[in-house]
Design a protein around this motif. Structure first.
Motif, short mmCIF file in Angstrom:
data_model
loop_
_atom_site.label_atom_id
_atom_site.label_comp_id
_atom_site.label_asym_id
_atom_site.label_seq_id
_atom_site.Cartn_x
_atom_site.Cartn_y
_atom_site.Cartn_z
N ARG A 36 0.81 -1.23 0.00
CA ARG A 36 0.00 0.00 0.00
C ARG A 36 0.84 1.27 0.00
O ARG A 36 1.92 1.31 0.56
CB ARG A 36 -0.98 -0.01 1.17
CG ARG A 36 -0.32 0.12 2.51
CD ARG A 36 -1.28 0.15 3.69
NE ARG A 36 -2.00 -1.09 3.85
CZ ARG A 36 -3.31 -1.17 4.04
NH1 ARG A 36 -4.03 -0.08 4.14
NH2 ARG A 36 -3.89 -2.32 4.16
N THR A 76 0.37 4.04 1.55
CA THR A 76 0.60 4.68 2.85
C THR A 76 1.78 4.06 3.57
O THR A 76 2.40 4.71 4.39
CB THR A 76 -0.66 4.60 3.73
OG1 THR A 76 -1.11 3.25 3.80
CG2 THR A 76 -1.77 5.48 3.19
N ARG A 130 -5.54 3.67 6.78
CA ARG A 130 -4.12 4.01 6.92
C ARG A 130 -3.53 3.19 8.05
O ARG A 130 -4.05 3.23 9.16
CB ARG A 130 -3.96 5.49 7.24
CG ARG A 130 -4.19 6.39 6.07
CD ARG A 130 -3.70 7.80 6.42
NE ARG A 130 -3.80 8.64 5.27
CZ ARG A 130 -2.87 8.76 4.34
NH1 ARG A 130 -1.75 8.10 4.46
NH2 ARG A 130 -3.04 9.53 3.31
#
Length: 151
Positions: free
Chosen positions: A16, A18, A48
């Motif tokens: 991901r 993030t 997140r």
């Protein structure tokens, strides 16, 4: 890629953004999934991650899932006769990111020497337990079986 569907495919970042922002446009960090497979990948956690927690603590960053998805890319390259590093390229920064979590400098060295493709590296490094796990496990076994060892 996952179920062979070509209907309404969606882009998915394997690691991901993030967690690894530099992978947002990394060709080897992306895979296409049908909507159902994409939902399944995000079923556990789609927020997140708390970066102060260990990798996978929130069920959103699963190294087994990453290994599986990188393996799909590797299989696709083989099935289509594509050069693995040309179509599914992973840069040096992502190699360093992976080694930072997992260890296994020898795998990175295999890539540098041209003995292993970068996408194969991603598959192999994430399917293994972190190298420190084995070191810590062996040390704990020795301690439990033989007590503290003095120099």
């Amino acid at each position: 890629m996952c179920c062979e569907s070509h209907e309404r495919i969606q882009a998915h970042h394997i690691i991901r953004k993030t967690l690894y922002p530099w992978g947002a446009l990394e060709l080897g960090n992306g895979i296409t999934l049908c909507p159902e497979c994409h939902r399944r990948v995000h079923a556990e956690f789609n927020g997140r991650p708390d970066l102060s927690l260990p990798l996978g603590a929130e069920q959103g960053d699963d190294q087994g899932e990453w290994a599986f998805l990188f393996g799909l890319l590797l299989d696709d390259a083989g099935r289509r006769g594509l050069p693995e590093d040309e179509f599914y390229y992973i840069d040096d920064h992502m190699l360093e990111f992976s080694v930072g979590f997992q260890g296994y400098d020898d795998l990175r060295e295999s890539v540098r020497q041209g003995d292993m493709s970068r996408i194969r590296f991603a598959h192999e490094i994430w399917r293994a337990m972190p190298e420190t796990f084995y070191t810590n496990f062996a040390s704990e076994l020795i301690r439990l079986n033989f007590g503290e060892v003095s120099d």
